[in-house]
Design a protein around this motif. Structure first.
Motif, PDB file in Angstrom:
ATOM      1  N   ARG A 192      15.114 -46.749 -11.333  1.00 52.22           N
ATOM      2  CA  ARG A 192      16.210 -46.726 -10.607  1.00 52.22           C
ATOM      3  C   ARG A 192      17.085 -48.255 -10.738  1.00 52.22           C
ATOM      4  N   ASN A 193      18.469 -47.764 -10.735  1.00 51.94           N
ATOM      5  CA  ASN A 193      19.371 -49.031 -10.747  1.00 51.94           C
ATOM      6  C   ASN A 193      19.134 -50.019  -9.640  1.00 51.94           C
TER       7      ASN A 193
ATOM      8  N   THR B 276      21.559 -50.196  -6.418  1.00 51.49           N
ATOM      9  CA  THR B 276      21.988 -49.073  -5.425  1.00 51.49           C
ATOM     10  C   THR B 276      20.603 -49.291  -4.442  1.00 51.49           C
TER      11      THR B 276
ATOM     12  N   GLN C 199      16.018 -40.388 -16.000  1.00 50.83           N
ATOM     13  CA  GLN C 199      17.130 -41.302 -15.724  1.00 50.83           C
ATOM     14  C   GLN C 199      17.678 -41.613 -16.760  1.00 50.83           C
TER      15      GLN C 199
ATOM     16  N   PHE D 295      19.875 -44.740 -16.810  1.00 48.50           N
ATOM     17  CA  PHE D 295      20.325 -45.898 -16.516  1.00 48.50           C
ATOM     18  C   PHE D 295      19.453 -47.039 -17.544  1.00 48.50           C
TER      19      PHE D 295
ATOM     20  N   ASP E 182      16.173 -36.589 -10.925  1.00 47.46           N
ATOM     21  CA  ASP E 182      17.204 -38.175 -11.277  1.00 47.46           C
ATOM     22  C   ASP E 182      16.854 -39.017 -10.401  1.00 47.46           C
TER      23      ASP E 182
ATOM     24  N   ASN F   2      17.924 -41.916  -9.700  1.00 49.09           N
ATOM     25  CA  ASN F   2      19.105 -42.523  -9.275  1.00 49.09           C
ATOM     26  C   ASN F   2      20.224 -41.640  -8.657  1.00 49.09           C
TER      27      ASN F   2
ATOM     28  N   PRO G  81      23.229 -41.751  -5.525  1.00 47.27           N
ATOM     29  CA  PRO G  81      23.406 -43.095  -6.103  1.00 47.27           C
ATOM     30  C   PRO G  81      23.209 -44.202  -5.110  1.00 47.27           C
TER      31      PRO G  81
END
Length: 552
Positions: A144-145, A148, A184, A186, A204, A206, A209
């Motif tokens: 995960r970013n 976010t 993902q 990222f 996904d 992410n 978002p």
């Protein structure tokens, strides 16, 4: 019409059972079950809107209630403390007709918190939704970013199957975790890094978002089971889509990508509603918006195997709700073929309900739909506290506005209609000790003043006995059937023949004397009742059956 037999000729009442009059039933006959969101009571109403039975509990619902095949009430309950996100629960309860709790399982702790929905499976187990209580660090470790994440928590969902082991205990027998099926694009240092659009079988991490400060990722709000292919439907309004996964796997297989009938483990077999969620579309392709109550249509009903979904927030103007029926794209083996680069169909629903004035029908959250045996659809517009039934052509044939509780909100998460009219307070009785078994007959106020007769058979329930357009689920000829027909209200039977009260209710009993039926050990006695119109003397209703097994 059935042929008369000597047994059926024993009483004048038997002659009345043979008069063939089958009045049309509209709306769909049955009793409707619901629990208002702000009420600790669960209600069963008839088609006149009368409350014919209720159950009282100590905790608020969390959120669904259902009847199991034997008439046991299955309920999600709220548990104080822990997570209080939208739809939170914390446990599962089973209750007998008289309200006695037969199972009270807490599922709220430092690792998980049950929420929204819990359903019975054919094997007697219960399938429910739980939040997994993870951290933002867990999400980052899965790709995960970090930018976010709006808080320290990460709350994904899992689907867990429990088997009851005691009055307040249960054992987990199967689990599917969203976190086991990630993709993902990222963080290239993670094992799940890849092209999202190339993996429609994965989620996904992410998407979406952005998320709430609580860290809740998916907000799964309904689960459904398909007994034909042994598959589970999972609905996520936060992503605007639902998924289907293989339930024939072991828990270990469900965590991977091999095994089960599909050979795909716990990977998604099918998804629909929002191609953008897996990199295969844009916001313009999204079909579902904050959808609720997504369920398979039950076997034996029109559209069986299709999916019904309450699409809460359909763009207008005006903003409104719709109910959609979707043909899922399964082949004869339960597989969902998909060409590379394509998305699963259908392109549009096969059936849609929109109100004549669309803005009149709008519930931004909550809500559900259930296909009826006659092809109608029972709709719950949750925030409007509005239950109604529509035909396939969209004509409204029944409606009810919830008025409970007396003080407070009237919203209803879900309602379900059942053709269930007979309960018993025991499934087994000991031949050695004996017992009196009580029966509760609950036909509804449409049958007030009708004569009732409780009958039985020691030969099973199928194919049953057709009478006046009804199907009595008892096998005849049978000596026990003849006894219940020919000697109502005579020991060992009490009040097995009488008149239904103003709400269409009655009670009856069977007394098994201690030590008197040793020869019947191992025998199952099935019971069902008929209601008889006192004017035409035709059978107006044949109930479900209840089984009683004689044990040592």
């Amino acid at each position: 019409m059935i042929q008369k037999t000597p047994a059926l000729a024993l009483t004048p009442l038997a002659l009345g059972l043979l008069i063939a009059v089958a009045p049309a039933q509209t709306p769909q006959r049955g009793l409707t079950l619901f629990n208002p969101n702000a009420d600790t009571n669960t209600y069963l109403i008839d088609n006149s809107g009368q409350v014919v039975h209720s159950w009282a509990f100590g905790q608020m619902p969390g959120n669904t209630v259902y009847l199991e095949p034997d008439g046991t009430l299955l309920r999600c309950k709220q548990v104080a403390g822990g997570l209080t996100l939208g739809g939170f629960g914390g446990g599962i309860q089973r209750a007998a007709f008289d309200g006695t709790l037969t199972w009270d399982l807490n599922l709220a702790n430092a690792q998980i918190h049950q929420h929204h929905d819990a359903i019975s499976l054919p094997n007697g187990n219960v399938l429910t939704i739980v939040w997994e209580r993870l951290s933002a660090a867990d999400a980052i470790a899965a790709g995960r970013n970090p930018s976010t994440l709006a808080g320290p928590n990460w709350i994904p969902d899992a689907i867990v199957e429990y088997r009851q082991t005691g009055p307040s205990t249960g054992v987990e027998v199967w689990r599917w975790r969203a976190m086991d099926h990630l993709i993902q694009d990222f963080d290239p240092t993670k094992a799940n890094f890849g092209v999202v659009a190339d993996h429609p079988e994965r989620l996904d991490i992410n998407f979406p978002p952005t998320g709430p400060p609580t860290g809740e990722w998916l907000h799964v709000n309904s689960v459904s089971y398909d007994p034909v292919f042994d598959q589970v439907l999972i609905n996520s309004p936060f992503r605007g889509e639902f998924w289907i996964v293989d339930h024939s796997t072991t828990t270990a297989e469900a965590a991977g990508s091999t095994g089960g009938n599909s050979g795909k483990g716990g990977d998604l077999l099918y998804r629909w509603g929002n191609p953008a969620a897996h990199g295969a579309g844009t916001v313009l392709d999204q079909k579902l918006f904050n959808q609720h109550g997504t369920k398979f249509i039950e076997p034996g009903r029109p559209g069986a195997g299709n999916v019904l979904v309450f699409n809460n927030q359909v763009a207008g103007p005006p903003l409104h709700s719709e109910v959609w029926e979707l043909e899922r794209q399964a082949d004869g083996t339960g597989a969902y073929p998909l060409a590379p680069g394509a998305i699963w169909g259908p392109a549009a629903p096969v059936w849609t309900y929109v109100a004549p004035n669309p803005g009149d029908f709008y519930s931004g959250f909550l809500s559900s739909a259930q296909r009826q045996p006659n092809g109608d659809t029972l709709v719950t517009s949750g925030t409007q506290a509005w239950l109604f039934e529509v035909t396939n052509a969209g004509a409204k044939v029944w409606e009810h506005f919830n008025t409970f509780p007396a003080v407070g909100g009237k919203m209803v998460f879900r309602s379900t209609r059942y053709e269930h009219y007979l309960w018993s307070d025991a499934a087994e009785v000991s031949a050695a000790s004996g017992a009196t078994v009580g029966f509760d007959l609950l036909a509804g106020s449409d049958f007030a003043g009708h004569v009732y007769l409780l009958l039985g058979s020691a030969s099973g329930t199928s194919p049953g006995l057709p009478i006046d357009g009804e199907l009595l689920p008892l096998v005849t000829p049978d000596p026990y059937f003849n006894l219940t027909l020919g000697q109502p209200n005579v020991a060992p039977f009490a009040q097995t023949l009488g008149v239904l009260d103003g709400q269409g209710r009655a009670s009856a009993s069977l007394t098994v004397p201690a030590g008197a039926v040793g020869a019947l050990v191992g025998v199952t006695l099935d019971h069902a009742f008929v209601a008889i119109d006192p004017v035409g003397f035709a059978v107006s209703l044949a109930s479900n059956s209840q089984s009683l097994t004689i044990v040592p």
